[in-house]
Motif scaffolding. Structure first.
Motif, short mmCIF file in Angstrom:
data_model
loop_
_atom_site.label_atom_id
_atom_site.label_comp_id
_atom_site.label_asym_id
_atom_site.label_seq_id
_atom_site.Cartn_x
_atom_site.Cartn_y
_atom_site.Cartn_z
N ASN A 64 0.83 -1.21 0.00
CA ASN A 64 0.00 0.00 0.00
C ASN A 64 0.86 1.26 0.00
OD1 ASN A 64 -2.60 -1.17 -0.05
ND2 ASN A 64 -2.53 -1.57 2.15
N ALA A 65 1.91 1.25 0.81
CA ALA A 65 2.80 2.42 0.87
C ALA A 65 3.51 2.65 -0.46
CB ALA A 65 3.83 2.22 1.99
N ALA A 66 3.95 1.55 -1.10
CA ALA A 66 4.65 1.67 -2.37
C ALA A 66 3.71 2.17 -3.47
CB ALA A 66 5.25 0.33 -2.76
N GLU A 67 2.48 1.71 -3.46
CA GLU A 67 1.53 2.15 -4.48
C GLU A 67 1.16 3.62 -4.30
OE1 GLU A 67 -1.77 -0.54 -4.72
OE2 GLU A 67 -0.64 -1.95 -5.97
N GLU A 68 1.12 4.08 -3.06
CA GLU A 68 0.87 5.50 -2.82
C GLU A 68 2.01 6.34 -3.38
OE1 GLU A 68 0.04 6.28 1.26
OE2 GLU A 68 -1.70 4.94 1.34
N LYS A 69 3.25 5.86 -3.17
CA LYS A 69 4.41 6.58 -3.72
C LYS A 69 4.37 6.58 -5.25
CE LYS A 69 7.58 5.64 0.13
NZ LYS A 69 8.85 4.96 0.54
N ALA A 88 9.76 -2.48 -5.02
CA ALA A 88 8.98 -2.66 -3.79
C ALA A 88 7.57 -3.16 -4.12
CB ALA A 88 8.90 -1.35 -3.01
N ILE A 89 7.01 -2.65 -5.21
CA ILE A 89 5.67 -3.10 -5.63
C ILE A 89 5.72 -4.56 -6.07
CG2 ILE A 89 3.88 -2.83 -7.40
CD1 ILE A 89 4.36 0.17 -7.26
N ASN A 90 6.74 -4.92 -6.84
CA ASN A 90 6.86 -6.30 -7.31
C ASN A 90 7.05 -7.27 -6.15
OD1 ASN A 90 6.66 -5.40 -9.94
ND2 ASN A 90 8.86 -5.44 -10.33
N PHE A 91 7.94 -6.93 -5.22
CA PHE A 91 8.25 -7.82 -4.10
C PHE A 91 7.06 -7.97 -3.16
CE2 PHE A 91 9.79 -8.50 0.25
CZ PHE A 91 10.46 -9.70 0.09
N ASN A 92 6.52 -6.85 -2.71
CA ASN A 92 5.42 -6.91 -1.75
C ASN A 92 4.11 -7.35 -2.41
OD1 ASN A 92 6.63 -5.87 0.85
ND2 ASN A 92 7.23 -4.25 -0.54
N GLY A 93 3.93 -6.99 -3.67
CA GLY A 93 2.76 -7.48 -4.39
C GLY A 93 2.81 -8.99 -4.56
#
Length: 232
Positions: A64-69, A88-93
């Motif tokens: 969520n934090a990465a997508e906001e950025k 960060a989006i790829n890893f956490n997603g």
């Protein structure tokens, strides 16, 4: 003991956030279909609670934090910032998606865990691997060969149109290499260490006792149907 539905009810609320005037839904940790202790003795309630409520929740929060950025960077047309946040989006997603599949792939032995019913999936397994036992050995062998953290998978290979056994590193998703995930075995230490310490081979052996083959079969049927539709 409270059910996981009660313990994680607050996480299931669909929250909205406003970022530079745009509104989107935040990702949330999916609820479990069973209590933490249902998978014992294969996976302890302690591991399930930590794994679901801490590890998965961290992936969701970071996603969520990465997508906001990313959304902020897109609004500012900042290409460098968009590129910087993508890992960060790829890893956490991947962590979010992989774990969401994993929870559905599991069920207690008393509720049918480990039992592969007759049907299209069983037929495909027997045709390609000879038996369920041979398939489990193939998945365990692939999973045990992971260097570091990752996942072992039974997938539907869209290019070849049949079952496949692969491994992915870290939180990479099978979809990134053209495969539909059917069954995932989490090979990260947090998935087994409190129960099995450094003997991960026992974890790989025992987890088949709590596999929800009904869920796996449903994913297989959907993958086959989509594959056939794409050929028409």
């Amino acid at each position: 003991m409270l059910s996981t539905r009660a313990l994680s009810a607050s996480k299931q609320l669909s929250r909205k956030v406003s970022v530079l005037g745009a509104v989107r839904a935040k990702h949330t940790v999916p609820d479990l279909d069973y209590d933490y202790n249902e998978l014992e003795p294969v996976i302890s309630a302690k591991i399930m609670q930590l794994h679901h409520d801490k590890h998965h929740a961290t992936y969701v929060a970071n996603l969520n934090a990465a997508e906001e950025k990313l959304q902020e960077a897109q609004a500012k047309n900042n290409v460098a910032a968009q590129v910087a946040v993508q890992p960060a989006i790829n890893f956490n997603g991947g962590g979010h998606v992989n774990h969401s599949i994993f929870w559905k792939n599991l069920i207690g032995e008393k509720n049918g865990g480990g039992h592969l019913h007759d049907g299209a999936l069983k037929t495909a397994i027997e045709q390609q691997y000879g038996s369920l036992d041979s398939l489990t050995k193939a998945v365990n062998g692939k999973t045990a060969g992971i260097f570091g953290s990752g996942w072992g998978w039974l997938t539907f290979n869209k290019a070849l149109g049949h079952l496949d056994v692969i491994a992915t590193a870290n939180q990479d998703m099978p979809s990134s290499v053209g495969h539909v995930p059917l069954l995932g075995v989490d090979a990260w230490e947090h998935a087994y260490y409190l129960d099995y310490n450094n003997v991960k081979a026992e974890y790989f052996k025992n987890i088949w006792r709590v596999i929800n083959w009904k869920d796996v079969a449903k994913r297989y049927d959907n993958a086959v149907a989509e594959h056939k539709a794409s050929k028409n």
